[in-house]
Scaffold this active site. Structure first.
Site, PDB file in Angstrom:
ATOM      1  CG  ASP A  91      -1.861   1.146   1.283  1.00 57.16           C
ATOM      2  OD1 ASP A  91      -1.926   1.901   0.293  1.00 57.16           O
ATOM      3  OD2 ASP A  91      -2.537   1.321   2.324  1.00 57.16           O
ATOM      4  CB  SER A  92       3.629   2.131  -2.169  1.00 59.31           C
ATOM      5  OG  SER A  92       3.117   1.937  -3.474  1.00 59.31           O
TER       6      SER A  92
END
Length: 285
Positions: free
Chosen positions: A163-164
């Protein structure tokens, strides 16, 4: 850097999307503003999107649509995995993804590896619509570099969720081949990984590179989409890699408490627009 400007007595946040697009949000109030060792962290209250997390002037998630992104990046891989027990989230400091993973009773451990502790603290205190003020005992917070963390945990996880933020600054290395190779090695033999792979409209180069990198490592790779109004272009992509064949029939039994995701959405999200199918050959569902 000052990202908020006053115009005619009103506060506006203007986000630069590369050099060709600017998106402006009218702001009610600056709730929180601090600089961490990594970036400038703000929680703003906006008129149309509610409270939002802003990192270095770029909106990451909002109260009005953050659930769409967080539900889609979590429920797809978790529904497809036969028995997810140990889940790793890399990034995800707003706690929204961890909040969704915690809805699975069979999950025993959730490791949230976020390089910037300030993001987690700010979101838990000031952005409860996204974080849910998460306090599940299965969630372990690890404030370290995610790249090094996965290198140190081979054959450990059932599902890894990357989840960048956008591939600039601290998050840039999370889009590189060597990192995905470490992710592959950190997964068990039936492991599944997923990452956000940017806008198919504006960032097709990033999506194609991500898809190519993951295809080189995983025998089963799929791209799926969701509509997230906050993100440039609205249409957003996710890329999933699996070590074993994926049984899409598992999606038909999805029944979690959600706002966006349901069995129909999880099934149809893999059907891509024609321009994406032509750019991402081969893909089939």
């Amino acid at each position: 850097m000052n990202y908020i400007k006053e115009q005619n007595g009103q506060l506006w946040l203007t986000e630069d999307e590369r050099e060709n697009l600017k998106i402006s949000y009218r702001i009610k109030e600056i709730i929180y503003s601090e600089r961490s060792p990594f970036q400038h962290v703000m929680i703003l209250d906006s008129y149309d999107f509610g409270r939002m997390l802003v990192l270095d002037g770029v909106v990451q998630t909002t109260s009005i649509d953050g659930h769409i992104y967080n539900e889609m990046i979590t429920h797809v891989p978790l529904s497809l995995h036969p028995s997810p027990k140990k889940v790793l989230i890399i990034g995800g400091g707003d706690c929204g993804a961890a909040r969704e993973v915690a809805k699975y009773e069979e999950v025993e451990e959730i490791h949230l590896v976020e390089i910037d502790e300030l993001v987690v603290q700010a979101c838990k205190e000031h952005l409860p619509e996204v974080s849910g003020n998460l306090s599940d005992p299965r969630v372990q917070y690890v404030y370290k570099d995610g790249v090094q963390f996965v290198k140190d945990h081979m054959n450990t996880y059932d599902v890894i969720i990357i989840d960048s933020s956008d591939p600039i600054g601290p998050a840039q290395v999370l889009f590189e081949y060597d990192f995905y190779k470490s992710v592959h090695e950190a997964l068990k033999e039936d492991g599944i990984m997923v990452c956000q792979s940017q806008s198919p409209i504006f960032h097709m180069d990033v999506l194609k590179q991500t898809y190519a990198n993951i295809r080189h490592l995983f025998p089963h790779v799929y791209v799926y989409t969701a509509t997230v109004p906050t993100y440039p272009g609205g249409l957003w992509s996710f890329t999933l890699g699996a070590k074993q064949p994926v049984l899409f029939e598992r999606l038909n039994t999805f029944a979690k408490q959600t706002k966006y995701a349901n069995a129909d959405i999880l099934n149809q999200c893999f059907y891509l627009p024609q321009f994406m199918k032509e750019q991402l050959q081969p893909q089939s569902k």
